[in-house]
Motif scaffolding. Structure first.
Motif, mmCIF file in Angstrom:
data_model
loop_
_atom_site.group_PDB
_atom_site.id
_atom_site.type_symbol
_atom_site.label_atom_id
_atom_site.label_comp_id
_atom_site.label_asym_id
_atom_site.label_seq_id
_atom_site.Cartn_x
_atom_site.Cartn_y
_atom_site.Cartn_z
ATOM 1 N N MET A 1 0.852 -1.170 0.000
ATOM 2 C CA MET A 1 0.000 0.000 0.000
ATOM 3 C C MET A 1 0.901 1.236 0.000
ATOM 4 S SD MET A 1 -2.923 1.150 2.705
ATOM 5 C CE MET A 1 -3.896 -0.260 2.241
ATOM 6 N N SER A 2 0.546 2.179 -0.816
ATOM 7 C CA SER A 2 1.344 3.402 -0.894
ATOM 8 C C SER A 2 1.154 4.250 0.363
ATOM 9 C CB SER A 2 0.942 4.216 -2.128
ATOM 10 O OG SER A 2 -0.327 4.809 -1.927
ATOM 11 N N HIS A 3 2.126 5.092 0.623
ATOM 12 C CA HIS A 3 2.023 5.998 1.783
ATOM 13 C C HIS A 3 0.840 6.946 1.611
ATOM 14 C CE1 HIS A 3 5.686 4.564 3.559
ATOM 15 N NE2 HIS A 3 6.356 4.786 2.444
ATOM 16 N N ALA A 4 0.608 7.389 0.385
ATOM 17 C CA ALA A 4 -0.512 8.299 0.134
ATOM 18 C C ALA A 4 -1.844 7.610 0.442
ATOM 19 C CB ALA A 4 -0.482 8.793 -1.311
ATOM 20 N N ARG A 5 -1.989 6.349 0.025
ATOM 21 C CA ARG A 5 -3.224 5.605 0.278
ATOM 22 C C ARG A 5 -3.403 5.388 1.774
ATOM 23 N NH1 ARG A 5 -6.038 1.734 -2.532
ATOM 24 N NH2 ARG A 5 -8.086 2.384 -2.774
ATOM 25 N N ARG A 6 -2.310 4.984 2.449
ATOM 26 C CA ARG A 6 -2.350 4.787 3.902
ATOM 27 C C ARG A 6 -2.790 6.074 4.594
ATOM 28 N NH1 ARG A 6 3.257 5.076 6.156
ATOM 29 N NH2 ARG A 6 2.734 7.246 5.732
ATOM 30 N N ASP A 7 -2.188 7.202 4.214
ATOM 31 C CA ASP A 7 -2.511 8.482 4.846
ATOM 32 C C ASP A 7 -3.951 8.887 4.582
ATOM 33 O OD1 ASP A 7 0.068 8.504 5.795
ATOM 34 O OD2 ASP A 7 0.791 10.017 4.367
ATOM 35 N N GLU A 8 -4.465 8.573 3.397
ATOM 36 C CA GLU A 8 -5.868 8.866 3.068
ATOM 37 C C GLU A 8 -6.801 8.116 4.020
ATOM 38 O OE1 GLU A 8 -9.015 7.850 -0.551
ATOM 39 O OE2 GLU A 8 -6.887 7.499 -0.854
ATOM 40 N N ILE A 9 -6.520 6.851 4.254
ATOM 41 C CA ILE A 9 -7.356 6.046 5.157
ATOM 42 C C ILE A 9 -7.239 6.572 6.585
ATOM 43 C CG2 ILE A 9 -7.738 3.724 6.083
ATOM 44 C CD1 ILE A 9 -8.398 4.142 3.015
ATOM 45 N N LEU A 10 -6.022 6.839 7.022
ATOM 46 C CA LEU A 10 -5.812 7.323 8.390
ATOM 47 C C LEU A 10 -6.547 8.632 8.638
ATOM 48 C CD1 LEU A 10 -2.007 6.541 8.771
ATOM 49 C CD2 LEU A 10 -3.885 5.398 9.974
ATOM 50 N N THR A 11 -6.407 9.592 7.740
ATOM 51 C CA THR A 11 -7.037 10.893 7.953
ATOM 52 C C THR A 11 -8.565 10.784 7.871
ATOM 53 O OG1 THR A 11 -6.685 11.511 5.635
ATOM 54 C CG2 THR A 11 -5.036 12.235 7.232
ATOM 55 N N HIS A 12 -9.059 9.876 7.047
ATOM 56 C CA HIS A 12 -10.510 9.661 6.972
ATOM 57 C C HIS A 12 -11.062 9.241 8.336
ATOM 58 C CE1 HIS A 12 -14.399 8.607 5.246
ATOM 59 N NE2 HIS A 12 -14.328 7.460 5.916
ATOM 60 N N TYR A 13 -10.268 8.515 9.104
ATOM 61 C CA TYR A 13 -10.687 8.050 10.426
ATOM 62 C C TYR A 13 -10.170 8.927 11.562
ATOM 63 C CZ TYR A 13 -12.842 3.930 8.485
ATOM 64 O OH TYR A 13 -13.687 3.089 7.798
ATOM 65 N N GLY A 14 -9.682 10.114 11.233
ATOM 66 C CA GLY A 14 -9.296 11.077 12.257
ATOM 67 C C GLY A 14 -7.910 10.880 12.847
ATOM 68 N N LEU A 15 -7.097 10.063 12.213
ATOM 69 C CA LEU A 15 -5.726 9.862 12.675
ATOM 70 C C LEU A 15 -4.780 10.685 11.800
ATOM 71 C CD1 LEU A 15 -5.855 6.008 13.155
ATOM 72 C CD2 LEU A 15 -5.609 7.700 14.965
ATOM 73 N N PRO A 16 -3.686 11.156 12.351
ATOM 74 C CA PRO A 16 -2.743 11.920 11.538
ATOM 75 C C PRO A 16 -2.031 11.013 10.538
ATOM 76 C CG PRO A 16 -1.861 11.604 13.752
ATOM 77 C CD PRO A 16 -3.263 11.058 13.752
ATOM 78 N N PRO A 17 -1.619 11.557 9.419
ATOM 79 C CA PRO A 17 -0.889 10.754 8.438
ATOM 80 C C PRO A 17 0.461 10.314 9.005
ATOM 81 C CG PRO A 17 -0.931 13.059 7.775
ATOM 82 C CD PRO A 17 -1.789 12.936 8.984
ATOM 83 N N GLU A 19 3.421 6.965 9.864
ATOM 84 C CA GLU A 19 3.543 5.614 10.415
ATOM 85 C C GLU A 19 2.734 5.488 11.704
ATOM 86 O OE1 GLU A 19 5.205 2.983 9.128
ATOM 87 O OE2 GLU A 19 5.683 4.199 7.375
ATOM 88 N N HIS A 20 2.027 4.390 11.833
ATOM 89 C CA HIS A 20 1.247 4.079 13.040
ATOM 90 C C HIS A 20 1.428 2.594 13.345
ATOM 91 C CE1 HIS A 20 -1.009 7.848 13.577
ATOM 92 N NE2 HIS A 20 -0.921 7.936 12.260
ATOM 93 N N PRO A 21 2.474 2.241 14.070
ATOM 94 C CA PRO A 21 2.727 0.823 14.325
ATOM 95 C C PRO A 21 1.644 0.137 15.156
ATOM 96 C CG PRO A 21 4.244 2.204 15.573
ATOM 97 C CD PRO A 21 3.472 3.113 14.664
#
Length: 98
Positions: A1-17, A19-21
């Motif tokens: 998964m690309s970093h951009a895609r990951r960040d899109e999902i994270l921000t959609h759920y209210g998490l900052p873009p 790494e989130h281990p």
């Protein structure tokens, strides 16, 4: 998964873009049950490190079990998709803890 895609999902759920281990970007309906990579099927699921019971590791066990049931003809794929999308914890109780 690309970093951009990951960040899109994270921000959609209210998490900052970034790494989130403590989270796994997960498919609500897993690919083995016909789920897709569409953003509507992806979400940041807590890992065991922050969620002791209903975590990504538990859902992974359920997914393996349900995929096996579908592949062996013991569960219809449509029913599997519906139950896991509606309430994966209830599905866990029904198909994994039975």
């Amino acid at each position: 998964m690309s970093h951009a895609r990951r960040d899109e999902i994270l921000t959609h759920y209210g998490l900052p873009p970034g790494e989130h281990p403590d989270y796994e970007i997960d498919h609500l309906v897993p690919l083995c049950l016909g789920g897709s990579d569409d953003p509507s099927n992806l979400w940041p699921q807590p890992r065991r490190s922050i969620e002791p019971k209903w975590n990504a590791e538990a859902k992974d066990r359920l997914e393996r079990r349900m995929c096996d049931l579908v592949c062996t003809g013991q569960l219809e794929i449509g029913a599997a998709q519906e139950v896991i999308a509606k309430d994966w914890i209830a599905a866990y109780h029904k198909y994994y803890e039975h």
